[in-house]
Design a protein around this motif. Structure first.
Motif, short mmCIF file in Angstrom:
data_model
loop_
_atom_site.label_atom_id
_atom_site.label_comp_id
_atom_site.label_asym_id
_atom_site.label_seq_id
_atom_site.Cartn_x
_atom_site.Cartn_y
_atom_site.Cartn_z
N UNK A 264 -7.61 8.03 -1.18
CA UNK A 264 -6.66 8.99 -0.74
C UNK A 264 -6.77 10.27 -1.12
N UNK A 265 -7.21 11.39 0.03
CA UNK A 265 -7.30 12.74 -0.80
C UNK A 265 -5.65 13.07 -0.13
N UNK A 266 -4.63 13.65 -0.74
CA UNK A 266 -3.10 14.60 -0.58
C UNK A 266 -3.58 15.21 -1.93
N UNK A 267 -3.53 16.50 -2.18
CA UNK A 267 -3.21 17.67 -3.15
C UNK A 267 -1.57 17.51 -3.27
N UNK A 268 -1.49 17.46 -5.45
CA UNK A 268 -0.81 17.52 -5.27
C UNK A 268 0.08 16.11 -5.76
N UNK A 269 -0.53 15.34 -4.88
CA UNK A 269 0.08 14.45 -5.32
C UNK A 269 -0.97 13.37 -6.90
N UNK A 270 -0.42 12.05 -7.71
CA UNK A 270 -1.45 10.85 -7.72
C UNK A 270 -2.01 10.03 -6.96
N UNK A 271 -2.67 9.24 -7.40
CA UNK A 271 -3.12 8.45 -6.14
C UNK A 271 -3.87 7.57 -7.35
N UNK A 272 -3.30 6.21 -7.09
CA UNK A 272 -4.35 4.46 -7.87
C UNK A 272 -4.76 3.97 -6.56
N UNK A 273 -6.01 3.68 -7.00
CA UNK A 273 -6.53 2.22 -6.08
C UNK A 273 -6.89 1.14 -5.96
N UNK A 274 -6.37 0.41 -5.68
CA UNK A 274 -6.47 -0.78 -5.66
C UNK A 274 -6.98 -1.89 -5.17
N UNK A 275 -6.94 -3.25 -5.13
CA UNK A 275 -6.86 -3.90 -3.77
C UNK A 275 -6.41 -3.52 -2.05
N UNK A 276 -6.68 -4.80 -1.66
CA UNK A 276 -6.01 -4.09 -0.17
C UNK A 276 -4.70 -4.82 -0.22
N UNK A 277 -3.80 -3.61 0.62
CA UNK A 277 -2.59 -3.72 0.38
C UNK A 277 -1.92 -4.56 1.54
N UNK A 278 -2.52 -4.60 2.52
CA UNK A 278 -2.00 -5.21 3.58
C UNK A 278 -0.98 -4.99 4.07
N UNK A 279 0.14 -5.28 5.12
CA UNK A 279 1.31 -4.96 5.26
C UNK A 279 2.51 -4.74 4.28
N UNK A 280 2.38 -5.17 2.80
CA UNK A 280 3.25 -4.95 1.86
C UNK A 280 3.59 -2.97 2.00
N UNK A 281 4.74 -3.21 2.00
CA UNK A 281 5.23 -1.50 1.61
C UNK A 281 6.50 -1.84 -0.03
N UNK A 282 6.54 -0.82 -0.81
CA UNK A 282 7.61 -0.51 -1.76
C UNK A 282 7.51 0.95 -2.11
N UNK A 283 8.75 0.99 -2.58
CA UNK A 283 9.12 2.37 -2.56
C UNK A 283 10.05 2.26 -3.71
N UNK A 284 10.27 3.32 -4.38
CA UNK A 284 11.27 3.43 -5.22
C UNK A 284 11.33 5.29 -5.20
N UNK A 285 13.15 6.41 -4.91
CA UNK A 285 12.97 7.13 -4.55
C UNK A 285 14.02 7.15 -5.47
N UNK A 286 13.83 8.66 -7.08
CA UNK A 286 14.06 8.90 -7.97
C UNK A 286 15.23 7.93 -8.80
N UNK A 287 14.46 6.70 -8.64
CA UNK A 287 14.37 5.26 -9.67
C UNK A 287 16.00 5.47 -9.57
N UNK A 288 17.06 4.97 -8.25
CA UNK A 288 18.09 5.56 -7.70
C UNK A 288 17.94 4.18 -6.47
N UNK A 289 16.51 3.89 -5.38
CA UNK A 289 16.33 3.13 -4.49
C UNK A 289 15.39 2.86 -4.33
N UNK A 290 14.90 1.34 -3.71
CA UNK A 290 14.13 1.10 -3.83
C UNK A 290 14.03 0.48 -2.28
#
Length: 238
Positions: free
Chosen positions: A166-192
């Motif tokens: 995935x091309x996005x300037x300024x972002x660090x991108x790691x490619x793994x296996x199929x994510x399907x509909x899974x989502x995980x987000x951490x903001x400022x190490x405070x909220x998940x």
């Protein structure tokens, strides 16, 4: 499908379904009488006149006094812009005059429905002060592209874990296996936020600022990144 979206969006701007149908008719055909609207839409004359009066009151149409009363539409840009400007002013007043006590940092909140999950994700991205870690499918990233680009432009750290390059300037991108509909987000190490988000999924997520949960999820993402690095090293050595 587009017709359904048109009506839905107009309803978001304060019109009833019937008012939205009549507004669309005015936009398509221009100046009309209540009789003409009723005839062309199949809506009863009494209901047509009631809806036209509501459109005038809500700023979506003007009444023109000629030999017969006719109605002309206010263009969507002006109508929607007026509503947004008014709501921004009212929002400011409400924020200043209403208090909100929340237990976000202590409890675990279940968020259901794609729209509500998306709203929470967008709020987390908008309010992030330092960094965001986001794990989801590339399709999910596409749907959030504008907000993610803005995050990077504002100098925030963005780490993405997704299922294709995935091309996005300024972002660090790691490619793994199929994510399907899974989502995980951490903001400022405070909220998940973690769960399922997307088409044909349960669209249910767990959201929390509980420190133990945040640390647990942060460790899980760190381990996933390390595993990706190890696999990448193995492939490069083959």
């Amino acid at each position: 499908m587009e017709e359904s979206r048109l009506i839905e969006y107009l309803m978001h701007f304060g019109l009833s379904r019937q008012e939205a149908l009549i507004y669309e008719q005015l936009l398509a055909r221009g100046k009309q009488t209540g009789y003409e609207i009723a005839r062309d839409t199949g809506i009863s004359r009494s209901n047509a006149y009631t809806s036209l009066a509501a459109l005038v009151e809500k700023g979506a149409a003007y009444l023109v006094e000629e030999n017969a009363k006719k109605y002309i539409p206010v263009c969507p840009e002006e109508f929607c812009g007026n509503r947004i400007r008014r709501m921004e002013k009212e929002k400011k007043w409400l924020v200043e005059n209403l208090t909100c006590e929340t237990a976000e940092e202590e409890g675990y909140i279940t968020i259901e429905g794609a729209e509500h999950i998306r709203d929470r994700v967008l709020n987390l991205l908008e309010k992030a002060e330092e960094r965001v870690y986001l794990s989801c499918s590339s399709g999910c990233l596409d749907s959030l592209r504008e907000e993610l680009d803005r995050l990077v432009m504002n100098g925030k750290k963005l780490v993405l874990i997704t299922d294709r390059p995935y091309q996005m300037g300024g972002a660090l991108v790691y490619v793994t296996e199929d994510k399907g509909s899974q989502i995980g987000l951490i903001a400022d190490s405070r909220y998940v936020l973690s769960g399922e988000f997307g088409q044909d999924s349960m669209n249910t997520c767990l959201y929390s600022g509980q420190k133990n949960f945040v640390m647990l999820f942060k460790t899980a993402l760190a381990n996933e990144i390390e595993l990706i690095k190890i696999r990448k090293g193995e492939k490069e050595n083959d």
